[in-house]
Design a protein around this motif. Structure first.
Motif, PDB file in Angstrom:
ATOM      1  N   LEU A 123      -6.011  -5.099  -1.098  1.00 34.92           N
ATOM      2  CA  LEU A 123      -4.969  -3.395  -0.995  1.00 34.92           C
ATOM      3  C   LEU A 123      -6.287  -2.465  -0.712  1.00 34.92           C
ATOM      4  CD1 LEU A 123      -2.443  -3.575  -3.602  1.00 34.92           C
ATOM      5  CD2 LEU A 123      -2.543  -4.972  -0.751  1.00 34.92           C
ATOM      6  N   ASN A 124      -6.007  -1.522   0.147  1.00 30.86           N
ATOM      7  CA  ASN A 124      -7.087  -0.085   0.382  1.00 30.86           C
ATOM      8  C   ASN A 124      -5.984   0.744  -0.752  1.00 30.86           C
ATOM      9  OD1 ASN A 124      -8.303   1.693   0.813  1.00 30.86           O
ATOM     10  ND2 ASN A 124      -6.783   2.393   3.130  1.00 30.86           N
ATOM     11  N   GLU A 176       0.558  -1.293  -0.092  1.00 22.82           N
ATOM     12  CA  GLU A 176       0.081  -0.072  -0.172  1.00 22.82           C
ATOM     13  C   GLU A 176       0.839   1.411  -0.046  1.00 22.82           C
ATOM     14  OE1 GLU A 176      -4.207  -1.637   2.559  1.00 22.82           O
ATOM     15  OE2 GLU A 176      -2.352  -0.519   3.588  1.00 22.82           O
ATOM     16  N   LEU A 177       2.189   1.615   0.709  1.00 26.47           N
ATOM     17  CA  LEU A 177       2.642   2.510   1.436  1.00 26.47           C
ATOM     18  C   LEU A 177       3.453   2.615  -0.659  1.00 26.47           C
ATOM     19  CD1 LEU A 177       3.838   2.276   4.499  1.00 26.47           C
ATOM     20  CD2 LEU A 177       2.483   3.490   3.744  1.00 26.47           C
ATOM     21  N   ALA A 178       3.643   1.488  -1.451  1.00 27.72           N
ATOM     22  CA  ALA A 178       4.689   1.601  -2.696  1.00 27.72           C
ATOM     23  C   ALA A 178       3.413   2.965  -3.425  1.00 27.72           C
ATOM     24  CB  ALA A 178       5.155   0.100  -2.225  1.00 27.72           C
ATOM     25  N   ALA A 179       2.996   1.665  -3.401  1.00 26.69           N
ATOM     26  CA  ALA A 179       1.348   2.188  -4.100  1.00 26.69           C
ATOM     27  C   ALA A 179       1.179   4.173  -4.231  1.00 26.69           C
ATOM     28  CB  ALA A 179       0.093   1.618  -4.432  1.00 26.69           C
ATOM     29  N   TYR A 180       1.088   4.131  -2.648  1.00 23.41           N
ATOM     30  CA  TYR A 180       1.106   5.852  -2.514  1.00 23.41           C
ATOM     31  C   TYR A 180       2.113   6.868  -3.113  1.00 23.41           C
ATOM     32  CZ  TYR A 180      -2.590   3.368   0.548  1.00 23.41           C
ATOM     33  OH  TYR A 180      -3.852   2.750   1.395  1.00 23.41           O
ATOM     34  N   PHE A 181       2.998   5.890  -3.350  1.00 20.97           N
ATOM     35  CA  PHE A 181       4.333   6.883  -3.234  1.00 20.97           C
ATOM     36  C   PHE A 181       3.812   7.387  -4.748  1.00 20.97           C
ATOM     37  CE2 PHE A 181       8.757   6.929  -2.890  1.00 20.97           C
ATOM     38  CZ  PHE A 181       9.434   8.527  -3.200  1.00 20.97           C
ATOM     39  N   THR A 182       3.518   6.450  -5.791  1.00 20.13           N
ATOM     40  CA  THR A 182       3.865   6.378  -6.666  1.00 20.13           C
ATOM     41  C   THR A 182       2.433   7.216  -7.143  1.00 20.13           C
ATOM     42  OG1 THR A 182       1.564   4.816  -7.370  1.00 20.13           O
ATOM     43  CG2 THR A 182       4.235   3.896  -7.424  1.00 20.13           C
ATOM     44  N   ASN A 183       1.592   7.630  -6.357  1.00 16.89           N
ATOM     45  CA  ASN A 183       0.684   9.256  -6.275  1.00 16.89           C
ATOM     46  C   ASN A 183       1.505  10.462  -5.954  1.00 16.89           C
ATOM     47  OD1 ASN A 183      -2.273   9.006  -6.776  1.00 16.89           O
ATOM     48  ND2 ASN A 183      -2.254  11.136  -4.951  1.00 16.89           N
ATOM     49  N   CYS A 184       1.984  10.485  -5.791  1.00 15.83           N
ATOM     50  CA  CYS A 184       3.117  11.884  -5.151  1.00 15.83           C
ATOM     51  C   CYS A 184       3.471  11.907  -6.760  1.00 15.83           C
ATOM     52  CB  CYS A 184       4.064  11.414  -4.570  1.00 15.83           C
ATOM     53  SG  CYS A 184       4.010  11.312  -2.453  1.00 15.83           S
ATOM     54  N   LYS A 185       3.762  13.382  -7.296  1.00 18.63           N
ATOM     55  CA  LYS A 185       4.095  14.147  -8.075  1.00 18.63           C
ATOM     56  C   LYS A 185       5.310  14.289  -8.219  1.00 18.63           C
ATOM     57  CE  LYS A 185      -0.752  17.014  -8.617  1.00 18.63           C
ATOM     58  NZ  LYS A 185      -1.338  17.777  -8.048  1.00 18.63           N
ATOM     59  N   LEU A 186       6.378  13.784  -9.053  1.00 26.30           N
ATOM     60  CA  LEU A 186       7.269  13.884  -8.942  1.00 26.30           C
ATOM     61  C   LEU A 186       7.853  13.586 -10.433  1.00 26.30           C
ATOM     62  CD1 LEU A 186       7.710  10.249  -7.141  1.00 26.30           C
ATOM     63  CD2 LEU A 186       7.652  12.146  -5.866  1.00 26.30           C
ATOM     64  N   THR A 217      -2.331  -5.188  -9.944  1.00 32.57           N
ATOM     65  CA  THR A 217      -1.880  -4.246  -8.793  1.00 32.57           C
ATOM     66  C   THR A 217      -0.744  -3.945  -9.519  1.00 32.57           C
ATOM     67  OG1 THR A 217      -3.496  -4.408  -7.494  1.00 32.57           O
ATOM     68  CG2 THR A 217      -1.167  -2.468  -7.525  1.00 32.57           C
ATOM     69  N   ALA A 218      -0.098  -4.517  -9.806  1.00 30.67           N
ATOM     70  CA  ALA A 218       2.158  -4.785 -10.287  1.00 30.67           C
ATOM     71  C   ALA A 218       1.886  -4.488 -11.887  1.00 30.67           C
ATOM     72  CB  ALA A 218       2.018  -6.713 -10.310  1.00 30.67           C
ATOM     73  N   ALA A 219       0.389  -5.325 -12.689  1.00 31.80           N
ATOM     74  CA  ALA A 219       0.444  -5.077 -13.992  1.00 31.80           C
ATOM     75  C   ALA A 219      -0.247  -3.202 -14.183  1.00 31.80           C
ATOM     76  CB  ALA A 219      -0.449  -6.062 -14.463  1.00 31.80           C
ATOM     77  N   VAL A 277      -3.148  11.833  -0.373  1.00 38.31           N
ATOM     78  CA  VAL A 277      -2.447  10.968   1.015  1.00 38.31           C
ATOM     79  C   VAL A 277      -2.855  11.288   2.260  1.00 38.31           C
ATOM     80  CG1 VAL A 277      -0.846   9.506   1.786  1.00 38.31           C
ATOM     81  CG2 VAL A 277      -1.044   9.433  -0.903  1.00 38.31           C
ATOM     82  N   CYS A 278      -3.455  10.844   3.169  1.00 32.73           N
ATOM     83  CA  CYS A 278      -3.304  11.322   4.509  1.00 32.73           C
ATOM     84  C   CYS A 278      -1.583  11.929   4.886  1.00 32.73           C
ATOM     85  CB  CYS A 278      -3.596  10.860   5.730  1.00 32.73           C
ATOM     86  SG  CYS A 278      -3.839  11.599   7.579  1.00 32.73           S
ATOM     87  N   GLY A 279      -1.189  13.294   5.497  1.00 36.22           N
ATOM     88  CA  GLY A 279      -0.165  13.322   5.740  1.00 36.22           C
ATOM     89  C   GLY A 279       0.425  12.609   6.961  1.00 36.22           C
ATOM     90  N   ALA A 280      -0.101  12.072   7.868  1.00 36.38           N
ATOM     91  CA  ALA A 280      -0.226  11.369   9.158  1.00 36.38           C
ATOM     92  C   ALA A 280      -0.037   9.864   9.479  1.00 36.38           C
ATOM     93  CB  ALA A 280      -0.636  12.039  10.366  1.00 36.38           C
ATOM     94  N   ASN A 281      -1.252   9.588   8.649  1.00 41.19           N
ATOM     95  CA  ASN A 281      -1.827   8.073   8.526  1.00 41.19           C
ATOM     96  C   ASN A 281      -1.195   7.320   7.687  1.00 41.19           C
ATOM     97  OD1 ASN A 281      -2.218   8.420  11.466  1.00 41.19           O
ATOM     98  ND2 ASN A 281      -4.440   8.706  10.860  1.00 41.19           N
ATOM     99  N   TYR A 282      -1.381   8.126   5.787  1.00 39.92           N
ATOM    100  CA  TYR A 282      -0.231   7.573   5.233  1.00 39.92           C
ATOM    101  C   TYR A 282      -1.597   6.331   4.419  1.00 39.92           C
ATOM    102  CZ  TYR A 282       3.662   9.085   7.016  1.00 39.92           C
ATOM    103  OH  TYR A 282       4.871  10.115   7.148  1.00 39.92           O
ATOM    104  N   VAL A 283      -3.105   7.213   5.050  1.00 34.28           N
ATOM    105  CA  VAL A 283      -4.197   6.226   4.094  1.00 34.28           C
ATOM    106  C   VAL A 283      -4.537   7.251   2.761  1.00 34.28           C
ATOM    107  CG1 VAL A 283      -4.412   4.796   6.217  1.00 34.28           C
ATOM    108  CG2 VAL A 283      -5.797   7.360   6.259  1.00 34.28           C
TER     109      VAL A 283
END
Length: 1212
Positions: free
Chosen positions: A1144-1145, A1072-1082, A1106-1108, A1154-1160
């Motif tokens: 996965l959530n 989940e955390l790896a997936a949320y990282f992809t949502n950041c504008k990089l 999800t991997a695909a 993404v919530c900046g504290a709970n990472y959800v």
């Protein structure tokens, strides 16, 4: 729309203006009620007792009360002076939409989703009537301002008008009180005290709002069918007279304007529309980019409106209220009621001259804006904003001036601004070509002149001259020679005011006044927190101006003060003696009497008219702390002292101004230890050792006396202090005095008498006192201490002072004119002290016989000797001959300590409202308050080193003598040797945007190389530095905001990556955390790496779908690495149509943050709150917590926003 005030907050659902004070109430969707001062732009109070959204709020028109209604089914009545809720009215069974006080009776009307309208008596706290008939939510209900009517709007597509005349007769008449008790609510849903008078049907969907016209029998309504409908009513019926279409979404609110024949509506289509109520057409539209509008409110007396939207509210006016006027000699020419009028200041007669047609344009703000008058030709130029800027030229004949009704057509032309520049010539600004067109009274062009700078407006500057206004400066331009001969930095000038002799000019902008001479040489700049409205020069060369709530003055040196407080804004036309002539917003001429004594007194001081000052002081026309402080700060402490009779205040003034003689006199009158102590400190600072000695004697501070004698080299008195210490049996004092004297034998004797034989032996041995050392050695026997070998002892002697037994050399100045003149006003302190002057100058202790001093120096000590048979030297007093030292200063010259000027850092503080510049000035406290108010920053620990570095970097340090402290020198922006020493610039920026951009490149590189701790440190450092950065342009502000967004995304992503690596026990959470990282504008290079990592982690976790998806996203970025592309294709092919093995959530099709504290994830449509600084999103439950992304601000705080450029303050 002229925006006066704007807030940022949760969604605003209710608004109400206070009838008399500049206050507005806002009720928020989060359940809070805020009380704002829209004139000062400050939040006064918060009220939080409702559970859930508060949809309605209303001020009482005379009592300190307001009422609110919310989704908790409660109506609350509050007292804003007591800061609390007085009581709660219960009865509604669903959400309450609106509440309103009656103008005359103690009633409240409320509308609710329970399909009823209720009328309450707030004095008896009971419901006196329930109005039923609607069969859907009642969205609003309000009283008629004059008649016994109530109008309501409902989602049942109807508007109902209710007659409450019977209710008034039943509940208000005192004769029917007993009857009322029996009859009120006898039949709650069937009473006849309030009946439906009309049912208005015509809307195709639910009606959201309906309101009465304040004077006419009209009703306007707005509904979900996106239409406004206008209804007319008489005694028997009501009917629709027109429908207005134009909104693209539901109409939220619609009201009649109180002072103009217009209708104002707002809608969920993010617009406010203004409609001509007579022509029934839309004449103006205002839009917001992201916010839907929900509520409108009109001020009951002033030309103000307020609108609430999704992220706050705005207070605005539809048209400017400043009158167009021009002063010529003893006459005022102004425009009112479609007539040019003349007002004679001497006779105070007001006459109309000629009618001037108003423009036929269907837009607001099209009336006359600027008036220019030529007295020789009786010609008037009237400028307006019609068609992008036009002017009209009228020549007023003598017949017109006598009759006032002769109509004439003016000569028209296009131009942004037009002013007379000669007897029969006027200049018109042609903005497109940046030229001034010189025309005659026939409106014919006689000359063209290209202006020296890109000009926004032109102003009169004397015959043949123009003042050209650019965005940030003013230039004076000679039309004959076609050259500029003066330039002045004066941003955003709105008005120009010349003195009567054309020697001085004042430039008025929104919050500042710049004053210069006729050649545009700068004299002073004044900054105001409220809007500057108008100004005029008085006969003495003092500029008198008005703000929203004050009449103020500005002296030629920049000193300013308040003359009078205003209830409503006025526009000054002329100042004569103690009278201020002005126009109010109703265009009525009025005369305000003011007291000019204060600024005339200060002006006389500045111009050194000391005879005038003396006369004003003697006539006792002045008093008060403000005058005393002004005199003290401007180098006239001797004058300030003559305004004060209280000895404590005189002492404080004398100490602060360095007048030691007055301080001594006041200290003698007060005779308290603390005052003698402060006198000693000030006298020591000035080097007046005789008064220092006297102060220490009065406080019996023997230790300080001994040290004073040491530094002044007075060994004789040191020896006497040694004897006094012996009499007091003070061992430490004896040893100190012996040490100061360098008397080794005495030190050895003191140590021996104190029983410190080893120390006495060592002292005697080292200093060569062999006889004493042998004797002590015999007494010590085997306990003789050993002495260090190979050491060469030396005698410790006190240093010899440069000046022995006298005062330090002081600057002598001649007595000022005030001292001789003011001494005749009152008994001087020198005369009071003449009787004691024989004992003043002898500062010696003159103790010839210690026993005599001990025996007779203090009556209390003598008494103790008789009663107790012992010495009590703690109360030792010196003999009368040392009572007061002599005044050694010449009668015609005294020492006046120079008054320190204002430091550059202090100037920075006054000139700037940016936190970074306050930190550079060392004003950390105000800087932290600014950051807290602007960005909600509460944790300043990460910024401590930045504060110190910025402060140190903005100063240099000059070292002089080794014993003197370093001199701090402020480093100013744009400083040069030729710069005016009286002009101080703001600090040179130490933290630059370019530095942050370089740091960003390093952070990008560290991210690419996988050095995540280093990258996080760099991104977080940039984020925590930005609040202190100062940029010059709006483009720089945009870059700063963009930098905040970039750093926020990277900090959030990197912190999630660290959290993922720490999470060892949950494979699902890691994915989940790896997936949320992809949502950041990089950046693309980093996004590919993140997608590659998430794809690999999910594939290993058997979440193939999800991997695909990550693999396809990676391929969409067109990776430059062959290996990355190959790996992504392999994963996509291998996964095929396989499903995820675990849930996965994470839903990539549903947009989220993404919530900046709970990472959800917080998906679109869910409620969230944000950090006021970095805009990181959080769950609502985290309101009030510290932001975990920037680690600075408090989540959910109400703030005014980032302020990092002077250009932002210009726009506010």
């Amino acid at each position: 729309m002229l925006t006066k005030f704007e807030t940022k907050s949760n969604r605003v659902k209710g608004l109400s203006f206070h009838a008399k004070r500049p206050w507005i109430l806002t009720s928020l969707h989060c359940g809070m009620i805020q009380l704002w001062d829209y004139r000062m732009g400050t939040l006064i109070d918060r009220f939080e007792e409702h559970d859930g959204p508060v949809r309605g709020v209303h001020f009482h028109n005379s009592q300190p009360l307001f009422v609110s209604g919310g989704d908790d089914y409660k109506i609350k009545v509050w007292n804003y002076k007591m800061h609390r809720c007085l009581f709660t009215l219960l009865g509604h069974l669903d959400y309450i939409r609106t509440v309103q006080f009656h103008n005359e009776y103690p009633w409240i009307v409320s509308a609710s989703d329970d399909q009823t309208i209720r009328i309450w008596n707030w004095q008896s706290r009971t419901c006196i009537s329930v109005l039923t008939g609607h069969n859907h939510y009642v969205m609003c209900a309000s009283f008629h301002p004059k008649e016994d009517l109530v109008v309501s709007a409902s989602l049942d597509q109807t508007i109902r008008v209710w007659d409450i005349g019977s209710l008034r007769k039943k509940t208000v008449s005192p004769l029917d009180d007993n009857l009322n008790v029996r009859q009120v609510n006898t039949d709650l849903f069937g009473g006849v005290d309030s009946v439906v008078k009309y049912v208005l049907e015509g809307h195709d969907r639910g009606v959201n709002w309906a309101s009465f016209h304040p004077n006419l029998p009209l009703i306007v309504s707005g509904a979900d069918d996106r239409q406004l409908k206008l209804w007319k009513m008489n005694d028997t019926k009501a009917w629709e007279i027109d429908a207005l279409g134009g909104h693209k979404n539901n109409v939220s609110c619609v009201i009649f304007h109180a002072k103009q024949d217009i209708i104002v509506s707002n809608s969920e289509d993010k617009s406010i529309r203004v409609w001509d109520a007579t022509k029934r057409i839309c004449i103006q539209t205002f839009r917001r980019e992201h916010d839907r509008f929900w509520i409108l409110s009109a001020h009951p007396k002033m030309n103000l409106l307020a609108a609430g939207h999704d992220s706050g509210m705005i207070v605005f006016k539809l048209e400017r209220e400043r009158p167009a006027f021009s002063v010529s000699g003893d006459s005022l020419y102004y425009f009112k009621d479609r007539f040019l009028r003349i007002f004679d200041f001497s006779t105070q007669r007001d006459n109309q001259l000629i009618p001037i047609r108003r423009p036929g344009s269907a837009c607001l703000n099209q009336g006359p804006k600027i008036l220019s008058f030529s007295p020789t030709q009786n010609a008037v130029l009237v400028c307006s904003d019609v068609d992008g800027g036009t002017y009209e030229l009228y020549v007023v004949s003598k017949d017109s001036m006598s009759r006032g009704d002769v109509s004439q057509d003016g000569r028209k032309g296009t131009g942004c601004s037009a002013v007379f520049v000669g007897r029969n010539r006027f200049a018109v600004l042609e903005k497109g070509s940046n030229q001034a067109l010189i025309k005659n009274l026939k409106n014919e062009i006689v000359k063209r002149s290209i202006l020296p700078i890109p000009t926004d407006a032109i102003f009169y500057a004397g015959t043949g001259n123009l003042l050209c206004k650019a965005e940030d400066r003013m230039v004076i331009f000679d039309l004959q020679q076609r050259l500029a001969f003066g330039e002045l930095i004066a941003p955003s000038v709105k008005y120009v005011v010349w003195s009567s002799d054309m020697e001085c000019v004042a430039f008025l902008s929104k919050h500042a006044i710049v004053i210069s001479n006729k050649k545009l040489v700068h004299r002073c700049t004044l900054h105001e927190t409220t809007r500057v409205k108008s100004g005029s020069w008085d006969d003495n060369g003092v500029f008198i101006y008005t703000t929203l709530n004050h009449i103020k003055y500005c002296l030629p040196n920049g000193d300013s003060g308040i003359i009078k407080t205003l209830d409503v804004p006025v526009y000054i036309t002329k100042v004569s003696s103690n009278n201020v002539y002005c126009l109010d917003r109703n265009l009525k001429n009025c005369v305000i009497s003011v007291n000019a004594t204060e600024y005339i007194f200060k002006l006389a001081l500045i111009k050194k008219k000391y005879d005038h000052v003396m006369n004003m002081i003697k006539s006792s026309q002045l008093c008060g702390q403000a005058v005393i402080a002004y005199l003290q700060q401007n180098g006239f402490p001797e004058v300030a002292l003559h305004f004060v009779k209280d000895e404590r205040t005189r002492f404080n003034l004398a100490i602060e101004s360095g007048n030691i003689q007055v301080a001594v006199a006041s200290a003698k009158e007060i005779d308290e230890k603390d005052y003698w102590y402060r006198l000693g400190i000030e006298a020591l600072r000035q080097g007046n050792t005789s008064i220092v000695e006297y102060a220490y004697q009065r406080t019996k501070n023997f230790e300080r006396l001994s040290f004073l004698y040491l530094i002044t080299g007075n060994t004789e008195k040191l020896a006497k202090m040694l004897k006094i210490a012996e009499m007091k049996n003070d061992i430490m004092s004896q040893f100190h005095n012996a040490l100061y004297l360098g008397d080794v034998q005495e030190r050895t004797k003191i140590l021996e008498n104190a029983g410190q034989l080893p120390l006495a032996f060592v002292t005697a041995s080292i200093h060569g006192l062999t006889e004493t050392a042998d004797r002590l050695s015999a007494e010590l026997g085997h306990n003789v201490p050993s002495l260090p070998q190979g050491k060469v002892p030396s005698l410790l002697m006190p240093p010899r002072p440069f000046i022995c037994c006298g005062d330090w050399p002081l600057l002598r100045v001649m007595r000022s004119i005030f001292e001789g003149g003011l001494d005749t006003m009152e008994i001087s302190y020198e005369e009071e002290e003449d009787g004691h002057s024989a004992n003043w100058g002898d500062a010696d202790l003159d103790i010839t016989d210690v026993e005599e001093v001990v025996q007779y120096g203090d009556n209390d000590a003598h008494l103790d000797e008789e009663t107790n048979g012992g010495w009590d030297l703690e109360d030792l007093e010196f003999p009368p001959d040392v009572d007061t030292p002599k005044d050694t200063v010449n009668a015609r010259s005294i020492f006046i300590a120079p008054t320190p000027g204002m430091s550059v850092s202090q100037i920075w503080i006054q000139k700037s409202s940016l936190a970074g510049e306050h930190v550079a000035a060392g004003n950390f406290d105000i800087a932290m308050r600014l950051l807290s108010r602007q960005l909600g920053i509460n944790n300043f620990s990460p910024m401590k080193s930045l504060f110190m570095n910025l402060y140190m970097g903005s100063h240099s340090y000059l070292y002089g003598f080794t014993s003197a402290p370093a001199v701090s020198l402020a480093i100013e922006k744009g400083w040069s040797v030729s710069a005016d020493p009286n002009m101080r610039n703001l600090p040179t920026p130490v933290l630059r945007l370019s530095h942050m951009e370089e740091k960003l490149k390093l952070a990008y590189r560290a991210t690419t190389e996988g050095k995540f701790p280093e990258a996080l440190r760099l991104f977080l450092g940039i984020l925590q530095t930005i609040p202190l950065i100062v940029v010059e342009t709006r483009r720089g502000v945009d870059k700063v905001k963009e930098l905040i967004e970039i750093c926020r995304e990277y900090v959030l992503g990197l912190k999630m990556e660290f959290k993922r690596k720490e999470t060892k026990d949950s494979l699902v959470r890691q994915q989940e955390l790896a997936a949320y990282f992809t949502n950041c504008k990089l950046q693309n290079i980093h996004l590919r790496l993140v997608l590659l990592s998430a794809m690999s982690i999910c594939y290993k976790g058997r979440n193939y779908s999800t991997a695909a998806n990550f693999g396809r996203m990676l391929l969409d970025t067109n990776p430059t690495s062959e290996s990355h592309m190959k790996k992504a294709k392999q994963v996509v092919n291998a996964c095929g149509d396989k499903n995820d093995s675990s849930q996965l959530n994470y839903e990539f099709r549903n947009p989220f943050v993404v919530c900046g504290a709970n990472y959800v994830p917080i998906y679109r449509g869910q409620k969230d709150i944000s950090c006021p600084y970095c805009s990181a999103r959080y769950l609502p439950s985290l309101a009030g917590h510290l932001c975990q992304v920037c680690e600075l601000a408090v989540v959910g705080s109400d703030t005014s926003g980032l302020l990092c450029s002077p250009s932002q303050t210009k726009l506010r």
